[in-house]
Every structure is written in structure tokens, then in C-alpha cells.
Design an enzyme around this catalytic site. Structure first.
Site, mmCIF file in Angstrom:
data_model
loop_
_atom_site.group_PDB
_atom_site.id
_atom_site.type_symbol
_atom_site.label_atom_id
_atom_site.label_comp_id
_atom_site.label_asym_id
_atom_site.label_seq_id
_atom_site.Cartn_x
_atom_site.Cartn_y
_atom_site.Cartn_z
ATOM 1 N N LYS A 128 127.636 19.574 -24.060
ATOM 2 C CA LYS A 128 127.597 19.076 -25.421
ATOM 3 C C LYS A 128 128.881 18.540 -25.584
ATOM 4 C CE LYS A 128 126.504 20.691 -30.155
ATOM 5 N NZ LYS A 128 125.996 21.831 -30.970
ATOM 6 N N GLU A 179 122.514 27.913 -25.251
ATOM 7 C CA GLU A 179 121.856 28.788 -24.257
ATOM 8 C C GLU A 179 120.477 28.920 -24.561
ATOM 9 O OE1 GLU A 179 125.971 30.502 -25.502
ATOM 10 O OE2 GLU A 179 124.459 29.166 -26.533
ATOM 11 N N GLU A 228 124.248 18.548 -37.567
ATOM 12 C CA GLU A 228 123.700 18.322 -36.057
ATOM 13 C C GLU A 228 122.167 18.266 -35.778
ATOM 14 O OE1 GLU A 228 126.590 20.698 -33.116
ATOM 15 O OE2 GLU A 228 125.946 22.019 -34.740
ATOM 16 N N TYR A 263 111.287 14.239 -8.249
ATOM 17 C CA TYR A 263 112.192 14.286 -9.368
ATOM 18 C C TYR A 263 111.873 13.906 -10.680
ATOM 19 C CZ TYR A 263 114.398 14.067 -4.772
ATOM 20 O OH TYR A 263 114.880 14.250 -3.330
#
Length: 127
Positions: free
Chosen positions: A100, A74, A22, A54
Site C-alpha cells: 500500500k 491483513e 480511502e 498464471y
């Protein structure tokens, strides 16, 4: 009164995760944001100066998300929330969802992720 600006489906390629592959190859993440602010003035004035750009929010969120290779979603979501609250004083609170969809889980699933809500800390009475 609190109004909401939402930005959903921001796709970012990043190298977050616990597994070695990853952090080497990376993968696709999707971020959804809800920004809580008083939009009363901008709803009347029609001026960008009276609200939050934005585009600048997306740039800030993307930079915070890609700043470090985090092990946990997190932590990555927390970095985005912290950056938005630090950068945009008009925003009173933010909800950050990080998806994810290709997490290395031995199961068939549509999505996995976290949702964090952070708000400004009220000033303490000693200040």
C-alpha cells in the site's frame, strides 16, 4: 519437493482502509504472489493442464481482493490466499504480499504492506 511460481507487481485499484477517504476514493495497491506446487510433471510435459494458469491465478486474486472493501491489509491478503488455495488444488501453499504505497501515514516512506503465507491443512486422522 516444492517448486515456486511467482507473479509480482499486480496493480489493483481498490477501496481498502480505515479512513473514510480511502473507502470513497480508493487507491493503488500492488500484490505479489508466490505459489508453491510440485511442477515436476509440467516441467517435463510442457502442458498447461499439468500446471496452474498464471492468468487464472491473477483473475482469482484480483476478484478476491476487490470482492469486499476491507479495513485491514491483513484481511485483504487473507482473502486472496484463501481464494487461491480454494480454487487451485495443485497449489500447496501461497505467499501473498500486499503493498500500500500511498497509505495515509504522516511520514516519508517507500512502501508499507503485509506478507501472509498460508498452506493447505493436512487431513486430520479422524477423517
Amino acid at each position: 519437493m516444492t517448486d515456486t511460481i511467482f507473479i509480482t507487481g499486480v496493480v489493483i485499484h481498490a477501496r481498502h482502509g480505515v479512513m473514510a477517504h480511502e473507502t470513497e476514493v480508493g487507491q493503488r495497491f500492488v500484490i505479489d504472489l508466490e505459489l508453491y506446487a510440485d511442477l515436476q510433471e509440467s516441467s517435463r510435459s510442457d502442458k498447461l493442464a499439468d500446471t496452474v494458469s498464471y492468468s487464472h491465478v491473477v483473475a482469482t486474486a484480483t476478484a478476491a481482493f476487490n470482492d469486499t472493501n476491507y479495513r485491514l491489509l491483513e484481511r485483504a491478503a487473507g482473502a486472496v490466499a484463501d481464494a487461491i488455495l480454494t480454487t487451485f488444488p495443485r497449489i500447496r501453499a501461497v505467499k501473498v504480499a500486499v503493498h500500500k504505497p500511498h497509505a495515509p501515514i504522516a511520514a516519508i516512506f517507500d512502501d508499507v504492506g503485509v506478507v501472509l503465507t498460508r498452506s493447505r491443512q493436512p487431513p486430520s486422522h479422524g477423517q
